[in-house]
Design a protein around this motif. Structure first.
Motif, mmCIF file in Angstrom:
data_model
loop_
_atom_site.group_PDB
_atom_site.id
_atom_site.type_symbol
_atom_site.label_atom_id
_atom_site.label_comp_id
_atom_site.label_asym_id
_atom_site.label_seq_id
_atom_site.Cartn_x
_atom_site.Cartn_y
_atom_site.Cartn_z
ATOM 1 N N LEU A 34 0.840 -1.195 0.000
ATOM 2 C CA LEU A 34 0.000 0.000 0.000
ATOM 3 C C LEU A 34 0.875 1.245 0.000
ATOM 4 N N SER A 35 0.560 2.197 -0.851
ATOM 5 C CA SER A 35 1.289 3.461 -0.870
ATOM 6 C C SER A 35 0.403 4.635 -0.472
ATOM 7 N N LYS A 36 -0.919 4.484 -0.710
ATOM 8 C CA LYS A 36 -1.805 5.581 -0.370
ATOM 9 C C LYS A 36 -3.224 5.069 -0.216
ATOM 10 N N MET A 37 -3.868 5.502 0.894
ATOM 11 C CA MET A 37 -5.264 5.178 1.108
ATOM 12 C C MET A 37 -5.846 6.170 2.091
ATOM 13 N N GLU A 38 -7.017 6.684 1.752
ATOM 14 C CA GLU A 38 -7.692 7.627 2.633
ATOM 15 C C GLU A 38 -7.936 6.968 3.995
ATOM 16 N N GLY A 39 -7.591 7.685 5.049
ATOM 17 C CA GLY A 39 -7.834 7.188 6.397
ATOM 18 C C GLY A 39 -6.686 6.413 7.014
ATOM 19 N N GLU A 43 2.726 7.202 7.888
ATOM 20 C CA GLU A 43 3.595 6.586 8.904
ATOM 21 C C GLU A 43 3.083 5.212 9.337
ATOM 22 N N ALA A 44 1.788 4.980 9.289
ATOM 23 C CA ALA A 44 1.235 3.655 9.597
ATOM 24 C C ALA A 44 1.555 2.674 8.468
ATOM 25 N N ILE A 45 1.485 3.159 7.238
ATOM 26 C CA ILE A 45 1.768 2.310 6.077
ATOM 27 C C ILE A 45 3.226 1.879 6.071
ATOM 28 N N SER A 46 4.118 2.790 6.384
ATOM 29 C CA SER A 46 5.549 2.499 6.293
ATOM 30 C C SER A 46 6.166 1.982 7.593
ATOM 31 N N ALA A 47 5.370 1.776 8.628
ATOM 32 C CA ALA A 47 5.910 1.342 9.913
ATOM 33 C C ALA A 47 6.677 0.024 9.812
ATOM 34 N N GLU A 48 6.214 -0.894 8.996
ATOM 35 C CA GLU A 48 6.886 -2.179 8.765
ATOM 36 C C GLU A 48 6.857 -2.479 7.272
ATOM 37 N N PRO A 96 -2.716 -2.679 18.378
ATOM 38 C CA PRO A 96 -2.928 -1.223 18.380
ATOM 39 C C PRO A 96 -3.251 -0.752 16.960
ATOM 40 N N ASP A 97 -3.854 0.393 16.855
ATOM 41 C CA ASP A 97 -4.194 1.003 15.563
ATOM 42 C C ASP A 97 -5.093 0.105 14.721
ATOM 43 N N LEU A 98 -6.014 -0.572 15.377
ATOM 44 C CA LEU A 98 -6.934 -1.481 14.706
ATOM 45 C C LEU A 98 -7.821 -0.751 13.694
ATOM 46 N N GLN A 99 -8.032 0.540 13.887
ATOM 47 C CA GLN A 99 -8.868 1.304 12.964
ATOM 48 C C GLN A 99 -8.294 1.308 11.547
ATOM 49 N N TYR A 100 -6.975 1.207 11.403
ATOM 50 C CA TYR A 100 -6.366 1.172 10.064
ATOM 51 C C TYR A 100 -6.637 -0.169 9.398
ATOM 52 N N GLU A 101 -6.556 -1.233 10.164
ATOM 53 C CA GLU A 101 -6.870 -2.555 9.635
ATOM 54 C C GLU A 101 -8.320 -2.611 9.166
ATOM 55 N N ILE A 102 -9.210 -2.067 9.953
ATOM 56 C CA ILE A 102 -10.635 -2.064 9.607
ATOM 57 C C ILE A 102 -10.862 -1.310 8.303
ATOM 58 N N ARG A 103 -10.216 -0.159 8.133
ATOM 59 C CA ARG A 103 -10.358 0.621 6.887
ATOM 60 C C ARG A 103 -9.820 -0.158 5.693
#
Length: 143
Positions: A34-39, A43-48, A96-103
């Protein structure tokens, strides 16, 4: 005149083979990050390195990947540029940051079409809305 026609045809074929600026990456057989997604912030995308990745296996028409926490998997169907991800399964670890997984999971459930252009995979909803953009993962060369 025939030589000219064949020369032009060969040139057009060569230009098509070069894929007009694409990396040569195909939907199947490429690991997509993933490189870009609304929501979902960058920094969450590139964390790992393997956060928010997808891999389409043509042999079994299986999708596998990872959110920022859990693994995803399931069958997919292709028909031209139409992409049906069907019912995807997911491991269910609390993170943590489960809201990103849900999106991310919600966006995947809405995918109806894809496009690959200039080394970018774009996933679209049925109404034409761009859901997410991915880049191919470039594996380091082995020495």
């Amino acid at each position: 005149m025939k030589k000219m026609f064949f020369a032009v045809a060969a040139l057009l074929l060569a230009m098509t083979a070069c894929d007009g600026g694409k990396t040569g990456a195909t939907l199947e057989g490429t690991t997509w990050k993933l490189s870009k997604m609304e929501g979902i912030p960058a920094e969450a995308i590139s964390a790992e390195a393997d956060f928010f990745t997808l891999m389409f296996d043509a042999a079994d028409t299986l999708l596998s990947g990872r959110t920022n926490c859990n693994r995803i998997f399931g069958k997919y169907q292709l028909d031209g540029d139409k992409l049906d991800l069907g019912n995807l399964g997911m491991t269910r670890m609390a993170c943590p940051d489960l809201q990103y997984e849900i999106r991310f999971a919600k966006a995947l459930s809405e995918v109806e079409r894809y496009e690959i252009s200039k080394s970018t995979l774009k996933l679209y909803a049925g109404d034409g809305k761009l859901l997410a953009e991915f880049r191919p993962v470039v594996e380091p060369e082995k020495r």
